[in-house]
Design a protein around this motif. Structure first.
Motif, PDB file in Angstrom:
ATOM      1  N   SER A  40       0.876  -1.174   0.000  1.00 35.87           N
ATOM      2  CA  SER A  40       0.000   0.000   0.000  1.00 35.87           C
ATOM      3  C   SER A  40       0.909   1.218   0.000  1.00 35.87           C
ATOM      4  CB  SER A  40      -0.909   0.034   1.229  1.00 35.87           C
ATOM      5  OG  SER A  40      -1.550   1.302   1.334  1.00 35.87           O
ATOM      6  N   ALA A  42       0.382   4.226  -0.127  1.00 38.44           N
ATOM      7  CA  ALA A  42      -0.109   5.288   0.754  1.00 38.44           C
ATOM      8  C   ALA A  42       0.280   5.016   2.199  1.00 38.44           C
ATOM      9  CB  ALA A  42      -1.623   5.426   0.624  1.00 38.44           C
ATOM     10  N   GLU A  45       4.098   5.638   2.537  1.00 37.11           N
ATOM     11  CA  GLU A  45       4.395   7.079   2.529  1.00 37.11           C
ATOM     12  C   GLU A  45       3.938   7.734   3.832  1.00 37.11           C
ATOM     13  OE1 GLU A  45       3.950  11.082  -0.220  1.00 37.11           O
ATOM     14  OE2 GLU A  45       2.730   9.330  -0.728  1.00 37.11           O
ATOM     15  N   GLY A  46       2.744   7.389   4.292  1.00 36.03           N
ATOM     16  CA  GLY A  46       2.251   7.950   5.546  1.00 36.03           C
ATOM     17  C   GLY A  46       3.163   7.606   6.699  1.00 36.03           C
TER      18      GLY A  46
END
Length: 187
Positions: A40, A42, A45-46
């Protein structure tokens, strides 16, 4: 537990490739956690953003950051993150006395660090609803609203990693295996 796929720069979704390259540049390798999170982009990165913010932008010193991270890791019994943050603590110059107290759930070397652990545990136990008395004790130890909010940032970061590692049963990276950890039996 089902094993989650671990990605590298050749197998990861396209959006995760630069994130894995960033991890490799920062750590000299792609940590197993990042290899799983790449499924994932995202999430990866989060996690990277929250890690950077907690590590570089909070009001905590190295000992205090370690107290927050490891208190959460131990509370969640994260087999991957406790060894990883033991190694990170060593790189940050945190004493073995502090690291071992966190890993073993024994008293920390000073009252202020113990107050930080106690309040972080209160945040976990209450799901972000500490009592007025718990807040006042934290403030009396020399902390303020900024540190309460910084703990929330640390909690968000560690939930991402601890939960991912539980689900993926992420193997401890070879470089961190010397810091392997088993949670204390509860009860």
């Amino acid at each position: 537990m089902t094993k989650f796929e671990r990605f590298d720069e050749t197998t990861a979704p396209e959006a995760a490739v630069p994130l894995l390259e960033k991890s490799k540049k920062a750590f000299g390798r792609v940590p197993g956690l990042h290899a799983v999170m790449a499924g994932s982009p995202a999430l990866l990165e989060g996690y990277q953003v929250l890690h950077r913010l907690f590590a570089e932008e909070t009001a905590f010193d190295a000992d205090e950051k370690t107290v927050v991270w490891q208190t959460i890791n131990v509370y969640h019994a994260c087999h991957y993150c406790v060894p990883a943050h033991t190694g990170i603590a060593k790189m940050m110059g945190v004493s073995d006395e502090v690291s071992n107290a966190l890993r073993d759930e024994t008293p920390l070397p000073n009252d202020k660090l113990e107050a930080l652990r106690t309040f972080t545990l209160a945040m976990l136990d209450s799901r972000g609803n500490p009592s007025d008395a718990q807040l006042e004790a934290f403030y009396a130890a020399g902390y303020g609203e900024r540190q309460v909010l910084d703990i929330i940032l640390g909690l968000a970061q560690k939930v991402m990693s601890n939960y991912t590692n539980h689900l993926a049963d992420t193997p401890v990276d070879a470089v961190m295996q010397k810091f392997a950890w088993t949670p204390k039996a509860k009860g």
